[in-house]
Enzyme design. Structure first.
Site, PDB file in Angstrom:
ATOM      1  N   GLY A 227      -2.029  16.159   0.603  1.00  0.00           N
ATOM      2  CA  GLY A 227      -2.086  14.823   0.004  1.00  0.00           C
ATOM      3  C   GLY A 227      -1.237  13.842   0.791  1.00  0.00           C
ATOM      4  O   GLY A 227      -1.038  14.013   1.999  1.00  0.00           O
TER       5      GLY A 227
ATOM      6  N   VAL B 226       3.777  11.321  -2.138  1.00  0.00           N
ATOM      7  CA  VAL B 226       3.874  12.380  -3.158  1.00  0.00           C
ATOM      8  C   VAL B 226       4.555  13.617  -2.568  1.00  0.00           C
ATOM      9  O   VAL B 226       5.285  14.330  -3.269  1.00  0.00           O
ATOM     10  CB  VAL B 226       2.479  12.716  -3.743  1.00  0.00           C
ATOM     11  CG1 VAL B 226       2.549  13.920  -4.665  1.00  0.00           C
ATOM     12  CG2 VAL B 226       1.914  11.517  -4.502  1.00  0.00           C
TER      13      VAL B 226
ATOM     14  N   GLU C 172       0.413  19.494   4.004  1.00  0.00           N
ATOM     15  CA  GLU C 172      -0.741  19.066   4.807  1.00  0.00           C
ATOM     16  C   GLU C 172      -0.945  17.587   4.501  1.00  0.00           C
ATOM     17  O   GLU C 172      -1.543  17.229   3.481  1.00  0.00           O
ATOM     18  CB  GLU C 172      -1.989  19.876   4.415  1.00  0.00           C
ATOM     19  CG  GLU C 172      -1.895  21.355   4.748  1.00  0.00           C
ATOM     20  CD  GLU C 172      -2.117  21.654   6.229  1.00  0.00           C
ATOM     21  OE1 GLU C 172      -2.664  20.783   6.939  1.00  0.00           O
ATOM     22  OE2 GLU C 172      -1.741  22.743   6.678  1.00  0.00           O
TER      23      GLU C 172
ATOM     24  N   CYS D 147      -8.735  13.112   6.481  1.00  0.00           N
ATOM     25  CA  CYS D 147      -7.370  13.069   7.021  1.00  0.00           C
ATOM     26  C   CYS D 147      -7.381  13.096   8.541  1.00  0.00           C
ATOM     27  O   CYS D 147      -6.448  12.624   9.172  1.00  0.00           O
ATOM     28  CB  CYS D 147      -6.557  14.236   6.476  1.00  0.00           C
ATOM     29  SG  CYS D 147      -7.352  15.828   6.774  1.00  0.00           S
TER      30      CYS D 147
HETATM   31  P1  NAD Z   1      -4.335  12.705  -4.508  1.00  0.00           P
HETATM   32  O1  NAD Z   1      -4.025  11.405  -5.141  1.00  0.00           O
HETATM   33  O2  NAD Z   1      -5.517  13.470  -4.928  1.00  0.00           O
HETATM   34  O3  NAD Z   1      -3.033  13.595  -4.653  1.00  0.00           O
HETATM   35  C1  NAD Z   1      -2.930  14.898  -4.152  1.00  0.00           C
HETATM   36  C2  NAD Z   1      -2.496  15.814  -5.268  1.00  0.00           C
HETATM   37  O4  NAD Z   1      -1.190  15.460  -5.692  1.00  0.00           O
HETATM   38  C3  NAD Z   1      -3.404  15.752  -6.491  1.00  0.00           C
HETATM   39  O5  NAD Z   1      -3.694  17.063  -6.911  1.00  0.00           O
HETATM   40  C4  NAD Z   1      -2.586  14.973  -7.491  1.00  0.00           C
HETATM   41  O6  NAD Z   1      -2.858  15.333  -8.822  1.00  0.00           O
HETATM   42  C5  NAD Z   1      -1.172  15.329  -7.108  1.00  0.00           C
HETATM   43  N1  NAD Z   1      -0.211  14.274  -7.438  1.00  0.00           N
HETATM   44  C6  NAD Z   1      -0.410  12.932  -7.408  1.00  0.00           C
HETATM   45  N2  NAD Z   1       0.724  12.284  -7.728  1.00  0.00           N
HETATM   46  C7  NAD Z   1       1.659  13.235  -7.966  1.00  0.00           C
HETATM   47  C8  NAD Z   1       3.041  13.198  -8.325  1.00  0.00           C
HETATM   48  N3  NAD Z   1       3.688  12.050  -8.512  1.00  0.00           N
HETATM   49  N4  NAD Z   1       3.695  14.364  -8.475  1.00  0.00           N
HETATM   50  C9  NAD Z   1       3.054  15.538  -8.263  1.00  0.00           C
HETATM   51  N5  NAD Z   1       1.753  15.628  -7.918  1.00  0.00           N
HETATM   52  C10 NAD Z   1       1.067  14.500  -7.770  1.00  0.00           C
HETATM   53  O7  NAD Z   1      -4.518  12.554  -2.973  1.00  0.00           O
HETATM   54  P2  NAD Z   1      -3.867  11.561  -2.037  1.00  0.00           P
HETATM   55  O8  NAD Z   1      -2.398  11.802  -2.082  1.00  0.00           O
HETATM   56  O9  NAD Z   1      -4.386  10.195  -2.221  1.00  0.00           O
HETATM   57  O10 NAD Z   1      -4.509  12.196  -0.695  1.00  0.00           O
HETATM   58  C11 NAD Z   1      -4.821  11.445   0.366  1.00  0.00           C
HETATM   59  C12 NAD Z   1      -3.866  11.798   1.483  1.00  0.00           C
HETATM   60  O11 NAD Z   1      -3.999  13.182   1.768  1.00  0.00           O
HETATM   61  C13 NAD Z   1      -4.170  11.079   2.756  1.00  0.00           C
HETATM   62  O12 NAD Z   1      -2.968  10.678   3.349  1.00  0.00           O
HETATM   63  C14 NAD Z   1      -4.821  12.140   3.621  1.00  0.00           C
HETATM   64  O13 NAD Z   1      -4.676  11.930   4.990  1.00  0.00           O
HETATM   65  C15 NAD Z   1      -4.107  13.362   3.153  1.00  0.00           C
HETATM   66  N6  NAD Z   1      -4.918  14.537   3.406  1.00  0.00           N
HETATM   67  C16 NAD Z   1      -4.437  15.458   4.275  1.00  0.00           C
HETATM   68  C17 NAD Z   1      -5.195  16.559   4.570  1.00  0.00           C
HETATM   69  C18 NAD Z   1      -4.704  17.617   5.507  1.00  0.00           C
HETATM   70  O14 NAD Z   1      -5.334  18.664   5.559  1.00  0.00           O
HETATM   71  N7  NAD Z   1      -3.628  17.400   6.234  1.00  0.00           N
HETATM   72  C19 NAD Z   1      -6.448  16.731   3.972  1.00  0.00           C
HETATM   73  C20 NAD Z   1      -6.891  15.774   3.084  1.00  0.00           C
HETATM   74  C21 NAD Z   1      -6.113  14.669   2.801  1.00  0.00           C
END
Ligand code: NAD
Length: 472
Positions: free
Chosen positions: A188, A192, A210, A244
């Site tokens: 994510g 976070v 990741e 990502c």
């Molecule tokens: P998201 O909002 O879905 O959050 C990721 C997870 O964190 C979810 O399961 C969510 O419920 C949880 N979450 C959200 N807020 C939280 C908190 N305050 N405390 C604990 N858990 C919490 O996804 P996102 O963060 O918007 O994801 C997008 C980002 O992820 C982008 O930066 C993208 O580049 C990155 N990403 C990385 C990869 C990789 O493989 N490196 C793959 C996909 C996405």
């Protein structure tokens, strides 16, 4: 209904019973996961379409087959991976048996993001099962239809005492994180990720992060513009730019930009037609909030829109958009774009491009497009990023033989294939000693003498020459 605490107790009791350890158990569970994917393909595709209007073509490749291939890789290699790895000994331990034993960590938590909502929970789960762990999955609440199908299918196919799904958003995840896990695998955002690390600290839980960031695509030197534009457009606008590893921005010379823009215009029309909004192959932005973030960026940018730019809130649609004349401090060059907007920036030399890349955070992926292999090699050697791919985008992450993960601000740790197995395993250094050669042991017991110290250092040291003249 079972509380989170009760669920954790149940999984921990199962783990302690040892049933997840035998190779055959891991194989059966991996086969079950494969059946889950294969037997429910239409429902999974429907959920992905509901969440992201993901085209079947993209969903099959990037959500289903990528997980299935990782399962095949694990099934083919599990026996070898599980073998103890022999370790070298020295003179003092010559008669001992030394090896590295991979052990499961325990009960692990996998937290997924919404952009590839099947891939990002099930692919790490393959590694965690192969390594013999119990697993709690926490899919993203933002891709709600897919989260719901994951929660529905996992208990039907997988051993319920070993694997569980918790749904919900930030609050549910925070309360889940109060429990002690043996590893947390988080995909994510960087924001976070900081709170994940804080939640892991009281339990001293190891974490894999990741994350994302801005992946540059550096197009330089001699380049076949049509092919470059086609590959770039595919990698950027796949999943409506919500990858990502999507190229976040292009760096190129002013001449290349002038050739690239018309090529991209033509190729985007070839891909999505004159009216991309009606193309079934172009995904949608996942939520109103994410759509507003992107349209806000387009309103505030000082750059010039040369392709696309139009959007529709009701459909969460945004046209594939290309912008030029982008100042380095522009809003589009701040955070990761994570949508179908491609800024093109210009540099006047190879060194300026490398310097531009190196003064920003290390990216999850770095792409270099050039027909000059020495130029590609120079960029590879003078930069750092999670992964690297020349003359294409995204494809490097489809091979289970390559570790996938970030470095610096794009995260730490890796997975896919053997790399995921290692992430979810503890490497236990084992020395099995016998009772022979007790006279050598006598050297280390008190009363200590200079002579015994010399002999001991000699038996334990790799550089015998140095010791023979300096110590003895
Ligand atoms: P998201 O909002 O879905 O959050 C990721 C997870 O964190 C979810 O399961 C969510 O419920 C949880 N979450 C959200 N807020 C939280 C908190 N305050 N405390 C604990 N858990 C919490 O996804 P996102 O963060 O918007 O994801 C997008 C980002 O992820 C982008 O930066 C993208 O580049 C990155 N990403 C990385 C990869 C990789 O493989 N490196 C793959 C996909 C996405």
């Amino acid at each position: 209904m079972e509380s989170q605490g009760e669920m954790m107790d149940r999984l921990r009791t199962t783990f302690r019973s040892g049933i997840t350890v035998p190779e055959q158990f891991r194989r059966t569970q991996l086969q079950n996961l494969l059946s889950l994917i294969k037997e429910n393909e239409p429902q999974i595709l429907e959920a992905l379409h509901k969440d992201l209007a993901k085209a079947k073509f993209e969903a099959v490749l990037s959500e289903l087959d990528i997980v299935a291939n990782d399962i095949y890789c694990a099934l083919d290699n599990l026996k070898t991976w599980m073998q103890p790895e022999p370790a070298a000994t020295n003179l003092a331990t010559k008669v001992d048996t030394c090896f590295i034993q991979r052990e499961p960590l325990g009960v692990v938590l996998i937290i997924g993001a919404w952009n590839y909502p099947i891939h990002l929970v099930l692919l790490p789960m393959v590694s965690a099962i192969a390594a013999g762990n119990c697993v709690v999955l926490k899919p993203s609440e933002i891709s709600a239809a897919t989260a719901s199908i994951v929660a529905d299918l996992i208990p039907k196919y997988m051993n319920q005492d070993c694997y569980a799904v918790v749904t919900g958003g930030a609050e549910e995840t925070k309360s889940l994180l109060e429990n002690k896990f043996d590893h947390i695998f988080y995909t994510g955002s960087q924001a976070v990720a900081r709170s994940i690390l804080q939640a892991a600290a009281p339990h001293l839980t190891p974490v894999t992060l990741e994350l994302g960031g801005k992946c540059p695509c550096f197009i330089y030197g001699r380049v076949h513009i049509q092919s470059a534009a086609r590959r770039l457009a595919w990698a950027k606008f796949f999943n409506a730019g919500q990858s990502c590893v999507a190229p976040d921005y292009v760096l190129c010379s002013p001449e290349t930009r002038d050739a690239l823009v018309p090529a991209l215009r033509q190729i985007l029309e070839d891909f999505y037609g004159k009216e991309p909004r009606s193309s079934p192959d172009l995904g949608r932005i996942v939520s109103d909030r994410h759509w507003s973030r992107l349209t806000d960026m387009l309103q505030k940018t000082k750059a010039k829109v040369v392709i696309g730019g139009d959007s529709n809130q009701e459909e969460k649609y945004m046209a594939p958009t290309v912008v030029v004349d982008v100042p380095e401090g522009d809003i589009l060059m701040g955070e990761e774009i994570f949508g179908p907007i491609l800024p093109i920036l210009t540099v006047d030399s190879l060194e300026e491009g490398i310097e531009f890349i190196n003064r920003r955070d290390k990216a999850l992926a770095l792409y270099v497009f050039s027909e000059e292999s020495s130029l590609v090699d120079t960029v590879l050697k003078k930069t750092s990023s999670g992964g690297f791919c020349s003359n294409d985008g995204i494809l490097h992450m489809t091979l289970p033989s390559l570790p996938f993960g970030g470095v610096g601000a794009s995260g730490f740790g890796s997975y896919h294939g053997r790399w995921g197995y290692e992430t979810f395993s503890h490497r236990r250094g084992v020395m099995l000693r016998g009772w022979a050669l007790e006279f050598i042991n006598g050297l280390r017991y008190p009363p200590y003498t200079e002579r015994n110290l010399g002999w001991l250092r000699w038996t334990a040291c790799a550089k015998k020459d140095w010791f023979s003249c300096s110590v003895m």
